[in-house]
Design an enzyme around this catalytic site. Structure first.
Site, mmCIF file in Angstrom:
data_model
loop_
_atom_site.group_PDB
_atom_site.id
_atom_site.type_symbol
_atom_site.label_atom_id
_atom_site.label_comp_id
_atom_site.label_asym_id
_atom_site.label_seq_id
_atom_site.Cartn_x
_atom_site.Cartn_y
_atom_site.Cartn_z
ATOM 1 C CB CYS A 1 -41.925 -22.917 46.504
ATOM 2 S SG CYS A 1 -41.062 -21.760 45.419
ATOM 3 C CG HIS B 1 -42.567 -25.456 42.545
ATOM 4 N ND1 HIS B 1 -42.596 -24.577 43.747
ATOM 5 C CD2 HIS B 1 -42.772 -26.451 42.948
ATOM 6 C CE1 HIS B 1 -43.193 -25.621 44.651
ATOM 7 N NE2 HIS B 1 -43.102 -26.684 44.123
ATOM 8 C CG ASP C 1 -43.379 -29.380 46.259
ATOM 9 O OD1 ASP C 1 -43.098 -28.468 46.897
ATOM 10 O OD2 ASP C 1 -43.674 -29.203 45.122
ATOM 11 C CG ASN D 1 -41.445 -33.960 31.344
ATOM 12 O OD1 ASN D 1 -40.338 -34.037 30.446
ATOM 13 N ND2 ASN D 1 -40.885 -34.928 32.431
ATOM 14 C CG ASP E 1 -46.266 -30.018 25.189
ATOM 15 O OD1 ASP E 1 -45.218 -30.513 25.848
ATOM 16 O OD2 ASP E 1 -46.650 -30.553 24.270
ATOM 17 C CD GLU F 1 -37.527 -30.455 26.892
ATOM 18 O OE1 GLU F 1 -37.994 -31.078 26.139
ATOM 19 O OE2 GLU F 1 -37.874 -29.880 27.928
ATOM 20 C CD GLU G 1 -38.781 -34.517 25.343
ATOM 21 O OE1 GLU G 1 -39.788 -33.933 25.954
ATOM 22 O OE2 GLU G 1 -38.788 -34.561 23.940
#
Length: 709
Positions: free
Chosen positions: A278, A337, A360, A400, A402, A449, A454
């Site tokens: 990357c 990344h 990307d 973002n 989980d 966070e 958020e």
């Protein structure tokens, strides 16, 4: 009355040195005319006689592409006029001196970028004669307020267009490593390779005329380059390799910069260069976009989610022995990344989403059928506007999603060991403007966070991304059932001393009984099983390299510490390129059937490289460089090689074989460089061996202009 001789063009002066300096392209050289759109440049035409504006008529023709047509915008004609015409191709503000005509040419701020041929048609009687004027390259113009890439700050332009070196940030959120990189966008031939990349894209090969007609659009160019940096669909620049075998090419760790990669790709007729990961993909794309005139920077996201199914959840599995299990699922959490941000106006989006856009080039998943990603507005990501093009849901999940950690036993998941809503998208970093320091830009991507903003944005994005799947989500079912509960004890792992090459790792387990009335007050018995594994860059792990079991008894409110020793011999030849070890512990709480998870990631830094220079750096004068390395390991470093690179300091690369460096010994290398460009420069040095693939260092050097002789 004497008849006036027909006007004939005798010679042309494109005034490349003067024009290139005015257009901020002088670093690319002064021999060829390289200009930016929306900004005038001057050419001098020398005729056989004085030019008479009342009776002589000349028309300019500019063409680009393989089959130029006015319909596609690849051929334009414009006449010589005294007044400027606005945002169109024009030739005006001319001055005459004897047989010379000085003309100010202007391209529109939305012109197609590329290599142009310029000719003039001189009217003669009933016909006309065409004569070549020359060729020029036209680039995006971030200095022009009318261009879609306009960046209204000279300090930022110096950083994101003119700076030809920088840093990529790698490693782990708690052990961020600065990785020097030579972008080299102004090195000889790089501008031609950038257009060669566009001309080898699938878009061009399928429909050259249509492709060229869209080269005024920075969004289009970004998507083409994003697809062409990787080679998954085409003869792109780099072939990815996330294994550990690089015997058929060059390890991604052993590149110092983009120039060698781009030149190799071009020299071999567009064959993908082996290998990239990357940070290499993103660094090469930064070179190409800065060269084309688009403000660009390289961004690292630590603990980056690769969420293929778009459910905003990444599942990780451990067994009761604390071993992290491999899974066939493509969803992973990468240690880090790296992608790009390009600065532009987004006319295809509602107002308010201009500025930095994520691109990307790493091939993760397809977008409109090709392996590319973006541009996705950073503002849209922050606001959870995941419906906006391009690929915003994928990038939103990267920062973002989980993380849910499961205990796996007897072929099925037993319980949730942890549900982390704030462990993904950490320390999003880029190089600070005008500094070698790292800048944390996490706040550009998301609100703090756990803050109300958020959580509100997360729910908005979740509704858009999960609507069709929400009814059958085992994760949500388990979460809503309240199975993630407070634990009767807290466990934490600490390093007892800094991790160093060639030494055992010393850790401490800190255990504390939670004084909670909901839990029984009697002694708490824990059986803690520990496991250490080498982490892979893409989120997986290798076979366990160490195990240990600890038995603890904790009275109500009690705290205790337990030492752990991970011998060097257990991991000396078993680490991956990442040099990361994860120590995992799972404590079984006797009599309850419940488990407690504790994790610690450890990064081993390679030996330190020292670079010193003697005296003043000046163009054309010898500059003495000293490279010093001490082998701090307890074993030798074999087959050591050194590669030096630095735009303006070295043409290409300098490579030396250093042999074997015995444990505890120091090697000193002395050599002379002959800088050939003035200004701020950076020397990158890479020493690699069989045991340690990358020992990197850099030295910032200011090169003074040559003194007048």
């Amino acid at each position: 009355m004497n008849q006036v001789a027909a006007l004939e063009l005798r010679s042309v002066n494109l005034q490349s040195p003067r024009n290139n300096r005015a257009h901020h392209t002088q670093e690319m050289g002064l021999k060829r005319l390289i200009v930016r759109r929306g900004q005038p440049f001057t050419v001098q035409l020398h005729f056989n006689r004085p030019f008479h504006s009342g009776t002589d008529h000349i028309t300019f023709v500019a063409e680009t592409g393989p089959a130029p047509t006015e319909l596609s915008g690849t051929r334009v004609t414009f006449s010589l006029t005294q007044a400027q015409q606005g945002n169109v191709w024009s030739a005006s503000e001319f001055t005459m001196d004897s047989n010379s005509l000085s003309v100010s040419l202007r391209t529109p701020a939305n012109a197609l970028i590329g290599s142009y041929t310029l000719t003039i048609e001189i009217s003669q009687g009933q016909g006309s004669v065409t004569r070549p004027v020359g060729t020029f390259i036209l680039l995006f113009n971030p200095w022009s307020a009318e261009d879609d890439v306009y960046l209204p700050s000279e300090i930022l332009l110096q950083e994101y267009i003119m700076m030809d070196y920088g840093f990529v940030y790698k490693g782990h959120e708690r052990f961020i490593t600065s990785w020097p990189w030579n972008y080299g966008q102004f090195e000889e031939g790089i501008i031609d390779i950038c257009f060669e990349i566009l001309n080898k894209s699938l878009y061009f090969l399928e429909n050259p005329s249509k492709d060229y007609s869209q080269r005024n659009d920075v969004v289009y160019i970004c998507r083409v380059v994003s697809a062409m940096i990787n080679s998954n669909d085409d003869n792109g620049v780099l072939q990815g390799n996330w294994g550990e075998d690089y015997s058929l090419g060059v390890s991604p760790l052993q590149w110092n910069g983009s120039v060698a990669i781009l030149r190799q790709w071009s020299a071999r007729g567009g064959q993908p260069v082996k290998y990239g990961q990357c940070w290499v993909f993103a660094a090469v794309m930064c070179t190409v976009m800065r060269c084309l005139g688009v403000p660009t920077r390289v961004v690292s996201n630590f603990r980056s989610a690769h969420n293929v199914d778009g459910n905003l959840t990444i599942d990780t599995y451990y067994d009761r022995n604390a071993e992290m299990l491999s899974t066939q699922k493509r969803d992973k959490i990468w240690n880090f990344h790296v992608w790009n941000e390009c600065w532009m106006i987004r006319k295809d989006l509602p107002p308010g989403y201009n500025g930095w856009q994520v691109l990307d080039p790493t091939p993760q998943q397809t977008s409109s059928g090709l392996f590319c990603c973006g541009p996705a507005s950073v503002k849209a990501i922050r606001e959870g506007e995941v419906h906006m093009p391009y690929d915003t849901p994928f990038v939103y999940a990267e920062v973002n999603a989980d993380e849910v950690i499961w205990l796996f036993r007897d072929g099925q998941v037993q319980e949730i060991l942890a549900h982390n809503s704030n462990s993904i998208g950490k320390k999003i970093s880029t190089k600070m403007v005008g500094s070698d320091q790292c800048q944390d830009i996490t706040s550009f991507y998301k609100y703090p966070e756990g803050s109300p903003e958020e959580r509100s944005v997360f729910m908005k994005a979740s509704r858009k991304m999960l609507d069709s799947r929400r009814a059958s989500s085992p994760f949500l079912d388990l979460l809503e059932s309240g199975r993630v509960r407070d634990q009767p004890a807290q466990l934490q792992l600490y390093l007892a001393r800094s991790p160093a090459w060639g030494q055992d790792l010393l850790l401490k387990l800190h255990a504390r009984r939670v004084p909670n009335r909901a839990h029984a007050r009697g002694p708490l018995r824990l059986v803690v099983r520990f496991c250490a594994q080498a982490l892979l860059h893409m989120g997986g792990s290798q076979e366990p390299l160490w195990r240990q079991i600890v038995h603890l008894n904790l009275d109500f409110g009690e705290e205790t510490q337990w030492p752990l020793l991970l011998p060097y011999n257990n991991f000396r030849n078993k680490l991956t390129d990442e040099k990361l070890i994860r120590v995992s512990g799972i404590a079984e709480v006797e009599g309850t059937g419940r488990s407690i998870l504790v994790l610690k990631d450890i990064s081993l830094e390679p030996p330190h490289l020292s670079i010193q220079v003697s005296g003043r750096a000046e163009v054309g004068k010898a500059l003495r460089v000293h490279v010093i390395l001490t082998n701090t390991q307890t074993s030798p470093l074999s087959h050591c090689t050194m590669v030096l690179e630095g735009s303006g300091l070295i043409h290409g690369q300098i490579a030396n074989e250093l042999g074997t460096l015995v444990a505890g010994h120091t090697i000193q290398i002395h050599l002379d460089l002959y800088p050939f460009k003035a200004g701020p420069r950076q020397l990158q040095v890479l020493i690699s061996s069989n045991e340690v693939k990358e020992i990197k260092g850099y030295k910032d050097i200011f090169v003074a202009a040559a003194r007048p002789s």
